[in-house]
Design a protein around this motif. Structure first.
Motif, PDB file in Angstrom:
ATOM      1  N   TYR A  44       0.838  -1.210   0.000  1.00 20.55           N
ATOM      2  CA  TYR A  44       0.000   0.000   0.000  1.00 20.55           C
ATOM      3  C   TYR A  44       0.867   1.251   0.000  1.00 20.55           C
ATOM      4  O   TYR A  44       0.608   2.199  -0.756  1.00 20.55           O
ATOM      5  N   ARG A  47       2.353   1.821  -3.391  1.00 21.60           N
ATOM      6  CA  ARG A  47       1.352   2.352  -4.330  1.00 21.60           C
ATOM      7  C   ARG A  47       1.045   3.818  -4.016  1.00 21.60           C
ATOM      8  O   ARG A  47       0.814   4.621  -4.929  1.00 21.60           O
ATOM      9  N   HIS A  97       9.875  -3.826  -2.973  1.00 21.39           N
ATOM     10  CA  HIS A  97       9.023  -2.715  -3.422  1.00 21.39           C
ATOM     11  C   HIS A  97       9.805  -1.421  -3.575  1.00 21.39           C
ATOM     12  O   HIS A  97       9.212  -0.346  -3.733  1.00 21.39           O
ATOM     13  N   GLU A 857      -7.002   2.198  -4.205  1.00 15.15           N
ATOM     14  CA  GLU A 857      -7.229   1.442  -5.434  1.00 15.15           C
ATOM     15  C   GLU A 857      -8.455   1.980  -6.183  1.00 15.15           C
ATOM     16  O   GLU A 857      -8.438   2.148  -7.410  1.00 15.15           O
ATOM     17  N   ASP A 860      -7.650   5.379  -7.785  1.00 16.00           N
ATOM     18  CA  ASP A 860      -6.855   5.215  -9.001  1.00 16.00           C
ATOM     19  C   ASP A 860      -7.728   4.778 -10.173  1.00 16.00           C
ATOM     20  O   ASP A 860      -7.544   5.246 -11.309  1.00 16.00           O
ATOM     21  N   ARG A 893       3.543  10.736  -5.916  1.00 20.33           N
ATOM     22  CA  ARG A 893       3.911  10.172  -7.218  1.00 20.33           C
ATOM     23  C   ARG A 893       4.594  11.210  -8.096  1.00 20.33           C
ATOM     24  O   ARG A 893       5.513  10.891  -8.871  1.00 20.33           O
TER      25      ARG A 893
END
Length: 1010
Positions: A44, A47, A97, A857, A860, A893
């Motif tokens: 998580y 992401r 990751h 999720e 996204d 991001r």
């Protein structure tokens, strides 16, 4: 060989050192959230866009610890958090990751209440302990009865009372005698074993016979005990002998008791006899005698403030300071940490409370040097084998080369090969020394700066008047801090001041010009100096030729103020103190005398920080309640917010000097979460309404106030705090589920109970007033009682609802500013959604990561389908907090995409023009053609309450851009829209805010290649 190895390791470390974290996510590890739980969260976090997991300390801690800052064993993991295999699995998952791992390190102190083998050894053997030098203990304190002893203030009553009640008991197990006091097990001094075993020995002789092998063995053990070196012996050979022989004695005694029922019965009888009988005071004489010969002196816990003779973490008796300046102590405390660094399991360190260290500057250099040597050792062993005997000589040469390059050159990049941030609180204009071999701080300064942007400065006068009228008095913050620092020195930290005063008195006796200074006058001068000292500490040391100019300024300013405040005091006393602190030694002093003066100055520096923290953060911040969103760690409540110019200046300073410093807004130590503070700052946009509300609420609740002999309960100040707490932490939304509201009720009651005791006005942890505590708890309960206080609850709810949306905009705004500012973005666990937590333990409640992972999720998926539609939904349903998660994820991001820009990009403050130019903040980040631009509105309450909202309010307001931006195309990171700057009315390049704010309440643009 060594020089070649040095060059290779240097090149390798400098290459990786450039990849500092882009963002961190703080997890609190404890028995309720273990390594396995953290491992499950890693996908998580990856992401989400996090670059590094940032973990609380997880070396072995006191059982049940919820924070890990009470390490009891540096050599082992905390078993409550997980096994070595669990830790390895977590580290492996992080690598898979591509996440780094920053771990919290506690070099200043250890937990000593239970299971600390080093402290246990000190209690058993006193100055003769192998670990006596590990702890900062004064073995020759002012009180003669404590010479060569440690004061242990753990008793619930006076020693004699506790003893004669039978609460102290002698116990025996596995060949050793202990003193048991509830869950405390304290070692009996080994030589006192003979006192226990030699009494009534004749009976055992008669039973076994003089020639019995088991009796002979017991007598031999007694002889061995008599020949043990004294517990005051400090000669190294004797210390080692004592340590060895006492353990042999224990093993022999354990074996004898195991094999001989008669000896076992004899020992049990002796233990019972020594323990005495309650009601018969004389029966405790033997136990009293035993304790009098131990290396510790048991005392009532209230004695600690005045007589404790070991340095603590602040005033916490269960946390004893260690002398990490000693190389052996440093090695012991960091062995496991460097194992993990060498193996690549850990990639960075957060250093807790460096201001408590004797010499922080030297400590950070030692960290970086040791990191270099450990990496070199790993490479050497990989190339030549672990058993190659040449390593010792190679290591010596490597250390020499490192010192020549990094040790002597503050600008050397090798000083920052290991990523290190420090929990340094910066008050006022305080800065961390440029010579520190660290990347920056943990970010409290940024938290206060970014929050201060949303405080309307024009509200200072009306809100101050409201506060003063409500209280019926006009408290002065500066004077309050001065008084509370003095209070701390009279009470909780009196022993530290006594120690410093006696040391200063001893130094004054060295010179005939200063020997007439009395002990009392020196103590008064010290108290005055520390009370007036404007920052946490200075960093004077004995190995740098010049003092830091800021340190000199702080000391000279304080001495000047002290003289002015004490007109009847002999000013030469302050001059004497100043000369010592500024290393201005009389020429006739020899090296030993100069060393004593330097040591005093450096010990004083270890005291000013704790006094400031206790007097300011842990006392004054709970008393001065004008606007509690300003009462944050590192905050300055006397200053009503900050200007955009100051914010830009601090960002520029960070970009230039500390580009990898953490940027935080909530931590495990913050008094209120970022979202609580963001909402409370809206009060500055409607000060007149706030005045009416608190007056009205006080009238509604007057019937719940209890009149005690000491005054009203709650006091007006505490009542004012409660109203801000309710408004700031009330759960989001129009309708709060009954179960959640009941939990909120209990959280507020618990918070108020803690806040009152921290304030130390009507009640405290050390002197609780049950009547006052109970009355305030009843007041809180009555305020939450729907039957008694429906009108009050409805009015608070409606007012909260009025300011809630503006508070949400503030929260999202400060998040965008954090995401774009120079530094490393830190997120405290759970704060990616709305978090309305108060001070710990409230801010350490469990976090539901399953919900967060599913939400991310879903967001996204929605963004991939229609980003603008998603943004519209997020804005219309801000109460659920999804907007905050979305902004955080997109911002993190962006940092991943523009890593070079955010690690080393330039900072450009941007001006605004138009009717609401003062109600927005904007800046840009630039690097090699890449540009990121952030702009957020502030003081939005009036705009949100008008038709058309932000877009209408910001019509005609522009961000003024450099001419070079005129030909650029940008993409809105959040909405996905393409944005092109325009030409303004005067011909300059501008960015109109209204069109962008019509789609989303904050602006984050990335230069597009389109």
């Amino acid at each position: 060989m060594a020089d070649g190895l040095y060059a290779r390791v240097r090149e390798e470390l400098l290459a990786t050192a450039r990849d500092t974290p882009l963002s961190t996510y703080r997890l609190q590890l404890h028995q309720g959230f273990r390594f396995q739980d953290a491992r499950a969260v890693v996908p998580y976090l990856a992401r989400l866009g996090v670059s590094d997991l940032y973990a609380s300390p997880y070396l072995k801690a006191t059982p049940g610890s919820t924070h890990g800052y009470d390490c009891v064993d540096h050599q082992h993991l905390n078993p409550e958090v997980g096994s070595a295999e669990d830790h390895q699995a977590l580290c492996q998952t992080l690598k898979q990751h591509h996440l780094g791992h920053v771990v919290d390190v506690v070099p200043n102190h250890m937990g000593i209440e239970r299971l600390n083998p080093l402290w246990f050894d000190v209690l058993e053997n006193g100055p003769s302990s192998l670990y006596a030098k590990y702890f900062d203990i004064d073995w020759a304190p002012v009180k003669a009865e404590l010479r060569d002893k440690v004061l242990l203030p753990i008793l619930g009553d006076q020693y004699g009372i506790v003893l004669e009640r039978g609460e102290l008991k002698l116990a025996f197990r596995e060949g050793a005698f202990f003193i048991q006091y509830y869950d405390h097990f304290l070692p009996l001094a080994p030589r006192q074993y003979a006192y226990v075993l030699s009494q009534e020995l004749a009976g055992l002789v008669a039973k076994l016979g003089e020639g019995h092998p088991q009796l002979i063995e017991l007598q031999s053990i007694l002889t061995a005990i008599e020949h043990l070196p004294s517990r005051t012996e400090t000669e190294r050979a004797k210390v080692i002998e004592r340590n060895r022989e006492k353990e042999v004695i224990k093993r022999r005694l354990a074996a004898l008791v195991e094999t001989s029922p008669e000896v076992a019965a004899f020992v049990a009888a002796r233990v019972a006899a020594v323990n005495g009988t309650p009601g018969n005071p004389r029966s405790f004489d033997q136990l009293d005698t035993l304790l009098s010969h131990c290396s510790y002196r048991l005392a009532h816990w209230r004695v600690a403030g005045e007589e404790i003779n070991y340095r603590r973490f602040f005033d916490i008796n269960g946390l004893a300071a260690i002398r990490v300046e000693d190389p052996d102590v440093f090695d012991e405390a960091h062995a496991r940490i460097f194992d993990w660094l060498r193996e690549g399991c850990v990639t960075g360190l957060r250093i807790d409370h460096p201001d408590g260290l004797f010499d922080p500057t030297a400590y950070f250099l030692r960290l970086q040097e040791r990191f270099f040597l450990e990496r070199a050792k790993a490479r050497f062993q990989a190339e030549h084998g672990a058993q190659d005997a040449r390593w010792a000589a190679v290591e010596q040469r490597l250390a020499q080369r490192w010192q020549e390059e990094a040790g002597q050159d503050p600008a050397s990049p090798l000083r920052k090969a290991l990523y290190v941030v420090v929990e340094k609180i910066q008050g006022g204009k305080e800065r961390i020394p440029e010579v520190w071999a660290v990347h920056g701080t943990t970010g409290y300064r940024f938290a206060n700066a970014v929050g201060g942007l949303f405080v309307q400065p024009e509200a200072e006068k009306p809100l101050t008047e409201t506060y003063h009228r409500f209280l019926g008095e006009s408290p002065d913050f500066e004077q309050l801090v001065y008084q509370k620092k003095q209070f701390i020195m009279r009470t909780a930290m009196s022993s530290e001041i006594n120690m410093l005063a006696h040391e200063l008195n001893r130094i004054s006796e060295m010179n005939r010009r200063t020997r007439d200074f009395t002990l009392n006058s020196l103590r008064r001068a010290l108290v005055e100096f520390i009370a007036l000292f404007p920052v946490y500490r200075t960093y004077v040391d004995g190995w740098r030729p010049e003092l830091d100019a800021r340190d000199v300024q702080y000391i000279e300013w304080t001495i000047s103020r002290a003289k002015a405040n004490n007109a009847i005091t002999n000013t030469s006393i302050f001059d004497f103190l100043s000369d010592i602190l500024l290393r201005r030694y009389p020429e006739h002093l020899n090296e030993n005398e100069r060393a004593e003066m330097l040591r005093f100055a450096m010990k004083l520096q270890q005291v000013t920080g704790p006094v400031m923290a206790k007097g300011l953060e842990d006392t004054s911040f709970y008393i001065y309640n004008r606007l509690v969103s300003l009462n944050e760690v590192g905050g300055e409540p006397e200053h009503f917010g900050i200007s955009t110019a100051t914010f830009h200046q601090r960002n520029q300073e960070r970009a230039d000097h500390w580009p990898a410093s953490l940027l935080t807004t909530s931590t495990h130590d913050t008094k209120r979460s970022e979202d609580v503070r963001a909402r409370l700052n809206v009060l500055t946009e409607l000060p007149d309404v706030w005045r009416q509300k608190v007056q009205h609420w006080a009238q509604l609740n007057a019937r719940h106030v209890t009149l005690l002999a000491s005054g009203a309960a709650p006091s007006r100040n505490d009542e004012y705090l409660l109203y801000q707490t309710l408004v700031g932490a009330w759960p989001m939304g129009e309708h709060v589920p009954a179960k959640e509201f009941e939990a909120f009720h209990h959280r507020v009651r618990d918070y108020m109970a803690k806040a009152l005791k921290e304030a130390k006005v009507r009640t405290s942890w050390t002197s609780p007033d049950a009547d006052y505590d109970g009355a305030v708890a009843r007041f809180v309960d009555a305020c939450f009682d729907a039957k008694q206080s429906s009108a009050f609850l409805d009015d608070v709810r409606q007012f909260k609802r009025r300011i809630e949306r503006a508070g949400q905009h503030n929260a999202v705004g400060q998040l965008v500013l954090k995401l774009a500012s120079p530094g490393v973005v830190d997120t405290y666990q759970g704060c990616e959604l709305w978090d309305l937590s108060l001070v710990d333990p409230d801010n350490r409640r469990p976090v539901d990561y399953t919900v967060r992972a599913k939400l991310l999720e879903a967001l996204d998926a929605e963004a991939a389908k229609d980003r603008q539609a998603l943004c519209s939904r997020l804005v219309s349903h801000m109460d659920d907090g999804h907007v905050k998660l979305y902004v955080l994820a997109e911002g993190l991001r962006l940092r991943q995409r523009q890593a070079a820009l955010f690690r080393a990009g330039a900072y450009r403050a941007l001006e605004l023009s138009g009717p609401r130019s003062q109600a927005a903040v904007a800046f840009a980040r630039e690097r090699e053609g890449a540009v990121v631009l952030a702009a957020v509105p502030r003081f939005t309450l009036s705009a949100l309450e008008e038709a058309g909202g932000l877009a209408r309010a910001y019509e005609g307001t522009f961000v003024d851009l450099p001419e070079a931006y005129g030909g650029m195309m940008f993409q809105d990171v959040l909405t996905g829209r393409q944005v092109r700057p325009e030409r303004g009315a005067t011909g300059g390049v501008v960015l109109p805010l209204a069109p962008l704010l019509s789609g989303f309440p904050v602006i984050l643009l990335e230069r597009s290649s389109g």
